[in-house]
Design a protein around this motif. Structure first.
Motif, short mmCIF file in Angstrom:
data_model
loop_
_atom_site.label_atom_id
_atom_site.label_comp_id
_atom_site.label_asym_id
_atom_site.label_seq_id
_atom_site.Cartn_x
_atom_site.Cartn_y
_atom_site.Cartn_z
N THR A 268 0.85 -1.20 0.00
CA THR A 268 0.00 0.00 0.00
C THR A 268 0.89 1.24 0.00
N GLY A 270 1.44 3.62 2.09
CA GLY A 270 2.11 4.07 3.30
C GLY A 270 1.65 5.44 3.75
N THR A 271 0.43 5.82 3.41
CA THR A 271 -0.09 7.13 3.80
C THR A 271 -0.34 7.17 5.30
N THR A 272 -0.90 6.09 5.83
CA THR A 272 -1.29 6.09 7.24
C THR A 272 -0.31 5.34 8.13
N ASP A 415 -15.21 9.82 -10.43
CA ASP A 415 -14.41 9.89 -9.20
C ASP A 415 -14.51 8.52 -8.57
N THR A 420 -5.75 -0.31 -2.66
CA THR A 420 -4.90 -1.44 -3.03
C THR A 420 -5.60 -2.74 -2.63
N LYS A 613 0.18 11.21 -2.35
CA LYS A 613 -0.86 11.52 -1.36
C LYS A 613 -0.31 12.34 -0.20
P1 ATP Z 1 -1.77 3.00 3.47
O1 ATP Z 1 -2.88 2.01 3.42
O2 ATP Z 1 -0.43 2.37 3.47
O3 ATP Z 1 -1.97 4.05 4.51
P2 ATP Z 1 -3.05 4.25 1.20
O4 ATP Z 1 -4.31 3.95 1.94
O5 ATP Z 1 -2.87 5.65 0.71
O6 ATP Z 1 -1.79 3.83 2.09
P3 ATP Z 1 -3.79 3.10 -1.31
O7 ATP Z 1 -4.36 1.74 -1.32
O8 ATP Z 1 -2.91 3.51 -2.43
O9 ATP Z 1 -2.92 3.26 -0.02
O10 ATP Z 1 -4.95 4.17 -1.26
C1 ATP Z 1 -6.29 3.89 -0.89
C2 ATP Z 1 -6.88 5.09 -0.19
O11 ATP Z 1 -6.88 6.23 -1.05
C3 ATP Z 1 -8.31 4.95 0.24
O12 ATP Z 1 -8.44 4.26 1.46
C4 ATP Z 1 -8.77 6.40 0.33
O13 ATP Z 1 -8.37 6.97 1.56
C5 ATP Z 1 -8.00 7.06 -0.77
N1 ATP Z 1 -8.84 7.18 -1.98
C6 ATP Z 1 -8.68 6.49 -3.13
N2 ATP Z 1 -9.58 6.89 -4.05
C7 ATP Z 1 -10.34 7.83 -3.47
C8 ATP Z 1 -11.45 8.63 -3.91
N3 ATP Z 1 -11.94 8.56 -5.14
N4 ATP Z 1 -11.99 9.49 -3.02
C9 ATP Z 1 -11.50 9.59 -1.77
N5 ATP Z 1 -10.46 8.88 -1.31
C10 ATP Z 1 -9.88 8.02 -2.15
#
Ligand code: ATP
Ligand code: MG
Length: 649
Positions: A268, A270-272, A415, A420, A613
């Protein structure tokens, strides 16, 4: 409910219906059609998914659609399938054999067109190369590549023989690469001598050399020659792609795989926090990306489809490669940066290839706004018919800019909300059917049952914020966290009992539309009011001078938390105390006094993940004045963080 999990303060009233021309030509052209499909999908899910799965090529059909032992699902048990057969071989019996599968443009400007027949030959050859290096079904292969056609070729070659690929984004450091190789216990690394980014060469091979010092499982490294600059090749371990390919047979029978056989591991963003190694299956994943590519992108035979994500992210896996090629469509791939040699590179590419569908991320759109309207206005974007976004909540004003300046008020915007972990898009408009509202990802796709709940799992009322959950398993859901099924259970299926917990906050409005309000971890608690980040940020971004904003809570003795806003301005405006006051007043006017920022801090840039992000958790640490911050291995722009920390002292 008296004490909502998250309070909603944003009221966005605008709606945009698809044009009658678009609807008339669309695969799903009305809300009645959508509702009928959705109703059937939730009333008779097994029959629905079985009927949908008929669209795929199966060596052997399944015995059972779903075995569900929460939280572990098996889809299409007893079947046999291969995703490379679905993405390539089945198009070869038709005129599509000479259709462009991949149109590629390198950053320096080279062009390549790979037809479905070419793709078949290249994938088979590389699959034979993998076999020759001892790679077997179930082995993990790490791919650390630039955005060149050899990356999808290597992915499809792995899939062809049942090896499990783990793509590591080419912007990651040697250290991050090493961790991912070790976590997956990969036995082979495929890389290139380098790739082009903003006119520079990314030293991929040097990073691999450093990484594999600490990865005992890696026996061989395959190197594609992309830049032809000098690199070191280690005798016995490193092999040139072109040497291995020479003489490799152009036929390789596809392995007949259990639909649950893992297709890939992907980390994933790594945002959170620390990234999670998400494992996806073959059959269910393919079904998810195949159908959603049709539903959401309304893919047609003659589309030129372009997703600007890097294949190192799930968006690239699902919607540059697998979902697009399984539908026999043409996917465009671009190697480099959006502002090289100047900020209109994307618009130049759209003009040159007559791109019809364009899928990008809010972070990119915010950058386009920052760079100025003259860049898109200087190019012909009239070929576009549909535009989309993924990755973060899109602020309504950014949405409106996208619609007007790129979509020319003519293209529907999709949108798309997904993760992931979800493998495929779960909540999104259907472009020919769904009236859109800026900032809302709208309605669930067929077969998907999302809800907004409190911490006990009870649905909350309309317009109340809560936790976004998915109530039923779906084919493209993650199967586990690699090597850590406990974390899989804990993270996704235990926080709210019995349902999939996405980690996002959301509300549902009285039309049933979903509005993602940001991460649950990022919720700010101000004097007993719990606020999501998205709404306050959207209020800031709706000020004409503001390009980007991130809000976080700062510990406060009186209120619990104070609202701390980091704001980056459009290039033509300067920070000032007067502007600070004006922005605070603007938020009060837009959404109310409760959301008034206590502190505003101007910054050139915000800290972001490598996937673009905003990393609020780091800003939270800075606002709290702490001298250390959490995991930064996925941070893109370290200098921004250092600068913000120094200024805070
Ligand atoms: P990590 O899980 O490691 O913290 P991440 O959640 O950013 O990182 P990704 O799987 O790349 O990893 O991103 C999914 C997240 O991105 C979702 O849980 C949401 O928070 C955000 N997201 C994706 N698409 C949208 C959208 N259209 N509107 C709002 N948020 C979105
Ligand atoms: Mg996540």
């Amino acid at each position: 409910m008296s004490n909502p999990e998250i309070e909603s303060v944003l009221t966005e009233q605008r709606t945009f219906a698809p044009s009658s021309e678009f609807s008339a030509a669309a695969r799903i052209g009305s809300m009645d059609d959508y509702r009928a499909l959705y109703r059937r999908s939730v009333e008779e899910p097994d029959a629905f998914w079985a009927e949908m799965a008929e669209q795929l090529h199966w060596f052997k059909k399944w015995d059972r659609v779903l075995d569900w032992e929460p939280p572990f699902a098996r889809w299409f048990s007893g079947g046999e399938i291969n995703i490379s057969t679905n993405c390539i071989d089945r198009h070869l019996d038709s005129w599509r054999k000479n259709k462009a599968a991949i149109i590629w443009e390198g950053e320096p400007g080279e062009e390549r067109v790979i037809r479905y027949q070419d793709l078949h030959r290249e994938v088979c050859k590389f699959a034979n190369v993998l076999k020759g290096l001892g790679v077997e079904k179930g082995d993990r292969v790490a791919l650390y590549m630039p955005m060149i056609p050899e990356l999808p070729i290597a992915m499809l070659a792995c899939a062809r023989i049942g090896a499990i690929h783990s793509v590591v984004f080419g912007g990651f450091s040697a250290e991050a690469l090493k961790d991912r190789i070790n976590d997956a216990q990969a036995r082979l690394v495929v890389t290139a001598d380098g790739g082009y980014r903003r006119g520079n060469i990314v030293p991929l091979k040097d990073n691999v050399d450093a990484a594999v010092e600490g990865t005992p499982t890696v026996k061989n490294v395959v190197v594609y020659k992309r830049t032809a600059h000098d690199i070191k090749m280690k005798e016995g371990r490193d092999h040139w792609w072109h040497d291995l390919i020479e003489g490799a047979s152009a036929e390789c029978e596809a392995a007949r795989l259990d639909p649950e056989h893992p297709l890939f591991i992907l980390y994933t963003s790594g945002t959170t926090g620390k990234p999670k190694g998400v494992v996806h299956s073959t059959g269910g994943y393919l079904l998810g990306v195949h159908l959603t590519s049709q539903w959401v992108f309304d893919l047609k035979e003659d589309d030129t489809y372009w997703c600007t994500a890097d294949i190192g992210w799930v968006t690239g896996h699902s919607y540059i490669l697998y979902g697009i090629l399984s539908n026999g469509a043409t996917t465009l791939m671009y190697e480099g940066a959006p502002n090289h040699p100047q900020p209109d590179r994307f618009w130049e590419i759209i003009e040159k290839y007559r791109v019809t569908i364009f899928y990008t991320a809010p972070t990119a759109i915010r950058a386009f706004i920052k760079w100025g309207d003259q860049w898109p206005k200087g190019r012909d974007l009239s070929s576009l018919r549909l535009i989309g976004t993924v990755g973060e909540p899109i602020n309504p004003e950014v949405w409106v800019w996208y619609s007007r300046t790129i979509g020319k008020d003519r293209c529907p915007i999709v949108d798309t909300w997904w993760q992931t972990e979800t493998g495929a898009i779960l909540i999104s408009p259907l472009p020919g059917a769904t009236p859109t509202k800026p900032g809302s990802c709208t309605l669930p796709l067929p077969g998907i049952v999302p809800d907004v709940v409190d911490k006990n799992g009870e649905s909350v009322d309309d317009n109340q914020g809560g936790f976004l959950v998915i109530r039923r398993p779906w084919p493209s859901m993650l199967r586990t966290v690699y090597g850590d099924p406990e974390r899989y259970k804990q993270q996704y299926w235990s926080q709210v009992p019995g349902v999939y917990f996405a980690g996002d906050g959301a509300r549902r409005d009285s039309d049933g539309y979903f509005w993602v309000m940001g991460r649950v971890d990022d919720v700010i608690n101000v004097a007993g009011h719990r606020l999501g980040t998205m709404e306050v940020e959207s209020a800031l971004v709706s000020h004409p001078y503001v390009a980007e904003a991130a809000v976080v809570g700062k510990p406060d003795d009186l209120k619990g938390q104070a609202i701390y806003a980091f704001v980056s301005l459009e290039s033509s405006h300067e920070p000032s105390d007067a502007l600070m006051d004006e922005l605070k007043a603007h938020v009060v006017k837009e959404i109310g006094a409760i959301a008034r920022p206590d502190f505003i801090r101007f910054t050139q840039e915000l800290p972001k993940t490598r996937s673009g992000k905003i990393m609020r958790r780091l800003l939270r640490d800075i606002a709290a004045g702490s001298h250390t911050v959490g995991d930064t291995t996925t941070l893109e722009n370290f200098a921004v963080l250092t600068q913000l920390m120094e200024e805070e002292e």
